[in-house]
Design an enzyme around this catalytic site. Structure first.
Site, mmCIF file in Angstrom:
data_model
loop_
_atom_site.group_PDB
_atom_site.id
_atom_site.type_symbol
_atom_site.label_atom_id
_atom_site.label_comp_id
_atom_site.label_asym_id
_atom_site.label_seq_id
_atom_site.Cartn_x
_atom_site.Cartn_y
_atom_site.Cartn_z
ATOM 1 N N ILE A 1 1.072 -1.091 0.007
ATOM 2 C CA ILE A 1 0.028 0.086 -0.147
ATOM 3 C C ILE A 1 1.252 1.171 0.043
ATOM 4 C CG2 ILE A 1 -1.614 1.499 1.487
ATOM 5 C CD1 ILE A 1 -3.368 -1.129 1.871
ATOM 6 N N TYR B 1 6.835 -0.831 -9.240
ATOM 7 C CA TYR B 1 6.011 -0.295 -10.274
ATOM 8 C C TYR B 1 7.004 0.359 -11.138
ATOM 9 C CZ TYR B 1 1.354 0.613 -7.784
ATOM 10 O OH TYR B 1 0.184 0.405 -7.360
ATOM 11 N N ARG C 1 -6.354 -3.107 2.918
ATOM 12 C CA ARG C 1 -7.274 -1.864 3.716
ATOM 13 C C ARG C 1 -7.033 -2.377 5.150
ATOM 14 N NH1 ARG C 1 -10.143 -2.048 -1.272
ATOM 15 N NH2 ARG C 1 -9.754 0.048 -2.256
ATOM 16 N N SER D 1 5.872 -0.829 -1.047
ATOM 17 C CA SER D 1 5.438 -0.492 -2.405
ATOM 18 C C SER D 1 6.472 0.773 -2.718
ATOM 19 C CB SER D 1 4.093 0.561 -2.182
ATOM 20 O OG SER D 1 3.908 1.167 -3.053
ATOM 21 N N GLN E 1 7.775 -4.319 -3.744
ATOM 22 C CA GLN E 1 6.932 -4.253 -4.916
ATOM 23 C C GLN E 1 7.226 -3.213 -5.937
ATOM 24 O OE1 GLN E 1 4.240 -1.452 -5.079
ATOM 25 N NE2 GLN E 1 4.113 -1.920 -7.172
ATOM 26 N N ARG F 1 -9.524 -0.981 -7.245
ATOM 27 C CA ARG F 1 -9.252 0.299 -7.513
ATOM 28 C C ARG F 1 -8.851 0.761 -9.078
ATOM 29 N NH1 ARG F 1 -7.781 2.752 -2.767
ATOM 30 N NH2 ARG F 1 -5.822 3.885 -3.635
ATOM 31 N N LYS G 1 1.863 -9.681 -9.856
ATOM 32 C CA LYS G 1 0.683 -9.032 -8.977
ATOM 33 C C LYS G 1 -0.170 -8.547 -9.839
ATOM 34 C CE LYS G 1 -0.660 -6.353 -5.026
ATOM 35 N NZ LYS G 1 -1.597 -5.283 -5.531
ATOM 36 N N ASP H 1 -5.162 -11.575 -2.994
ATOM 37 C CA ASP H 1 -5.767 -10.587 -2.335
ATOM 38 C C ASP H 1 -7.096 -9.794 -3.077
ATOM 39 O OD1 ASP H 1 -5.269 -8.101 -3.946
ATOM 40 O OD2 ASP H 1 -3.532 -7.757 -2.924
ATOM 41 N N SER H 2 -7.597 -9.066 -2.275
ATOM 42 C CA SER H 2 -8.753 -8.417 -2.765
ATOM 43 C C SER H 2 -10.125 -8.752 -2.095
ATOM 44 C CB SER H 2 -8.952 -8.320 -3.974
ATOM 45 O OG SER H 2 -7.813 -7.680 -4.878
ATOM 46 N N THR I 1 3.952 -5.158 -10.040
ATOM 47 C CA THR I 1 2.436 -4.933 -10.289
ATOM 48 C C THR I 1 2.203 -4.659 -11.810
ATOM 49 O OG1 THR I 1 2.170 -4.455 -7.852
ATOM 50 C CG2 THR I 1 0.515 -3.565 -9.315
ATOM 51 N N HIS J 1 -6.541 -5.129 -7.447
ATOM 52 C CA HIS J 1 -6.165 -4.363 -6.819
ATOM 53 C C HIS J 1 -7.335 -3.529 -5.836
ATOM 54 C CE1 HIS J 1 -2.259 -1.536 -7.596
ATOM 55 N NE2 HIS J 1 -2.975 -0.816 -6.917
HETATM 56 C C1 FNR Z 1 -3.103 -0.292 -2.845
HETATM 57 N N1 FNR Z 1 -2.860 -1.398 -3.485
HETATM 58 C C2 FNR Z 1 -1.464 -1.207 -4.134
HETATM 59 N N2 FNR Z 1 -0.726 -2.333 -4.931
HETATM 60 C C3 FNR Z 1 0.431 -2.356 -5.349
HETATM 61 O O1 FNR Z 1 0.838 -3.124 -5.889
HETATM 62 N N3 FNR Z 1 1.120 -1.032 -5.018
HETATM 63 C C4 FNR Z 1 0.757 0.029 -4.311
HETATM 64 O O2 FNR Z 1 1.332 0.982 -4.157
HETATM 65 C C5 FNR Z 1 -0.308 -0.134 -3.956
HETATM 66 N N4 FNR Z 1 -0.909 0.941 -3.320
HETATM 67 C C6 FNR Z 1 -2.423 0.718 -2.783
HETATM 68 C C7 FNR Z 1 -2.964 2.007 -1.934
HETATM 69 C C8 FNR Z 1 -4.141 1.873 -1.327
HETATM 70 C C9 FNR Z 1 -4.731 3.090 -0.339
HETATM 71 C C10 FNR Z 1 -4.913 0.466 -1.515
HETATM 72 C C11 FNR Z 1 -6.241 0.332 -0.873
HETATM 73 C C12 FNR Z 1 -4.266 -0.338 -2.153
HETATM 74 C C13 FNR Z 1 -3.342 -2.422 -3.773
HETATM 75 C C14 FNR Z 1 -3.269 -3.333 -2.573
HETATM 76 O O3 FNR Z 1 -2.019 -4.136 -2.565
HETATM 77 C C15 FNR Z 1 -4.029 -4.741 -2.662
HETATM 78 O O4 FNR Z 1 -3.959 -5.424 -3.923
HETATM 79 C C16 FNR Z 1 -5.457 -4.213 -2.179
HETATM 80 O O5 FNR Z 1 -5.550 -3.330 -0.954
HETATM 81 C C17 FNR Z 1 -6.410 -5.665 -1.909
HETATM 82 O O6 FNR Z 1 -7.586 -5.121 -1.889
HETATM 83 P P1 FNR Z 1 -8.355 -5.247 -0.154
HETATM 84 O O7 FNR Z 1 -8.413 -6.300 0.300
HETATM 85 O O8 FNR Z 1 -7.675 -3.980 0.566
HETATM 86 O O9 FNR Z 1 -9.666 -4.487 -0.559
#
Ligand code: FNR
Length: 392
Positions: free
Chosen positions: A102, A154, A341, A130, A152, A289, A262, A317-318, A180, A286
């Site tokens: 995150i 980007y 989250r 991240s 992770q 998102r 991912k 996840d998710s 990702t 994700h």
């Molecule tokens: C993310 N996620 C995410 N994934 C990733 O690969 N790099 C990142 O920087 C981020 N940043 C990020 C910010 C925020 C605020 C959220 C909520 C999510 C996605 C994260 O790794 C994951 O896939 C999701 O959060 C899974 O969904 P739930 O279970 O949180 O609803």
């Protein structure tokens, strides 16, 4: 075998505290935790964390998908000694759970990822850091200590920056690289659009870039002297929508640590990723998102898992909120789950202690539910543990 008593230990702890009139600061219920985070956070930051793409149907469907499955408990199977440990890509994990990456955690709490790393390390929960962290990967790795960390990536549109991130992650001791692939352009998130809010523009979540030699080479003046220009360059190089499986193949050759892909939902993409050299696949949308009304990640999981050879790890996840969710995912082919989250909300409510409390509660719930469903080892959880709701 490493024995777990996380469930009973936690129950004893909270009930003893309860006798002294003390109840937990961090609510055990996800819904109450989310409400507490809303109170604790700046409204736009909360929208950034809680929100999703378009009408946010994917977020809802991620959760609804769990209701299609029931755990089917078996009894009298001796679950006195439970083992939550597992090994993924040579990473020894005491629990089958990773904190999902995150970004920009400084908008959640001033301690950001350092708080998360401290809270996770207190429970020995591996963390995926991240690229868009608010502290550098090197600083976060220090806080993790002996708790495993993965990095992770980007994938920057600037090759030198991307390569530099990979080498820095390896040097900092991260044990795997999570690339990702579902965020090569930012999704259309109505809350953020309505708020006109992107935290990176405030200089949040850019620490890895501002500290990076290859990134700094792109600037006329260092970020310390010309922050806005540096942020503009960050926006220019952050993502690369032109990436293909050929690039993934290149990365898998270049990286010296295992590569996890991912953001995979389609079984054909999973097969292709592994054919091009990926060591593991992370099923995720994700957290809803990126694409509104996308396939719920849980629905994709068994299809992806059965498309891959049994020795290729699958992470999921998710929508994981509770121990039962994790068990359903493990039963449908995941080797580990990513918590997203919930821990961000724990961080919002009580910093590192909040993250630790969320991890503690989640693992206690997982540990107890594992035993009560009839298993004493997370690695033994299989398709027998679940039944489709309509088949009961
Ligand atoms: C993310 N996620 C995410 N994934 C990733 O690969 N790099 C990142 O920087 C981020 N940043 C990020 C910010 C925020 C605020 C959220 C909520 C999510 C996605 C994260 O790794 C994951 O896939 C999701 O959060 C899974 O969904 P739930 O279970 O949180 O609803």
């Amino acid at each position: 075998m490493s024995e777990s008593n996380r469930g009973t230990d936690r129950l004893v702890e909270v009930f003893m505290e309860g006798m002294a009139g003390v109840t937990p600061d961090v609510p055990p219920s996800f819904e109450e935790l989310e409400a507490a985070a809303l109170e604790a956070m700046d409204e736009r930051a909360y929208g950034y964390v809680a929100g999703g793409a378009g009408g946010e149907r994917t977020i809802d469907h991620n959760r609804d998908a769990f209701a299609d499955w029931h755990l089917w408990p078996r009894v009298l199977r001796d679950f006195d000694d439970r083992d939550l440990s597992t090994e993924l890509l040579d990473t020894e994990m005491s629990v089958p759970v990773l904190l999902a990456p995150i970004g920009v955690q400084s908008i959640v709490h001033e301690d950001g990822e350092l708080g998360t790393a401290r809270g996770a390390a207190a429970q020995d929960v591996p963390v995926v850091v991240s690229s868009a962290a608010s502290h550098t990967m090197e600083e976060i790795s220090e806080e993790l200590g002996s708790t495993p960390g993965w990095f992770q990536l980007y994938w920057s549109s600037n090759d030198d920056v991307a390569k530099s991130f990979v080498r820095r992650a390896e040097a900092a001791g991260y044990e795997a690289l999570v690339v990702t692939v579902d965020n090569n352009a930012l999704g259309w998130r109505e809350r953020d659009v309505g708020d006109g809010y992107l935290p990176f523009l405030d200089g949040e979540g850019v620490a890895n870039y501002f500290a990076d030699e290859a990134f700094r080479e792109l600037l006329d003046s260092p970020p310390e002297e010309a922050e806005l220009a540096a942020i503009r360059t960050f926006i220019d190089v952050f993502g690369d929508p032109s990436l293909t499986f050929d690039d993934l193949e290149w990365l898998c050759e270049f990286a010296e640590i295992p590569v996890v892909v991912k953001g995979v939902l389609h079984p054909d993409d999973a097969r292709e990723a592994v054919a091009r050299g990926a060591d593991a696949v992370w099923v995720s949308n994700h957290g809803g998102r990126q694409v509104d009304n996308a396939v719920p990640a849980l629905d994709a999981l068994p299809k992806v898992a059965s498309a891959l050879p049994a020795d290729v790890p699958v992470i999921f996840d998710s929508g994981v909120r509770r121990g039962a969710d994790a068990l359903i995912a493990l039963a449908l082919g995941a080797d580990a789950v990513g918590l997203g989250r919930p821990y961000a909300y724990g961080l919002a409510v009580d910093g590192a202690d909040g993250v630790e409390a969320v991890c503690k509660n989640f693992l206690a719930d997982l540990d107890l539910t594992l035993g009560l469903v009839g298993y004493d080892d997370v690695e033994a959880v299989d398709r027998e543990a679940v039944v489709r709701a309509e088949e009961v």
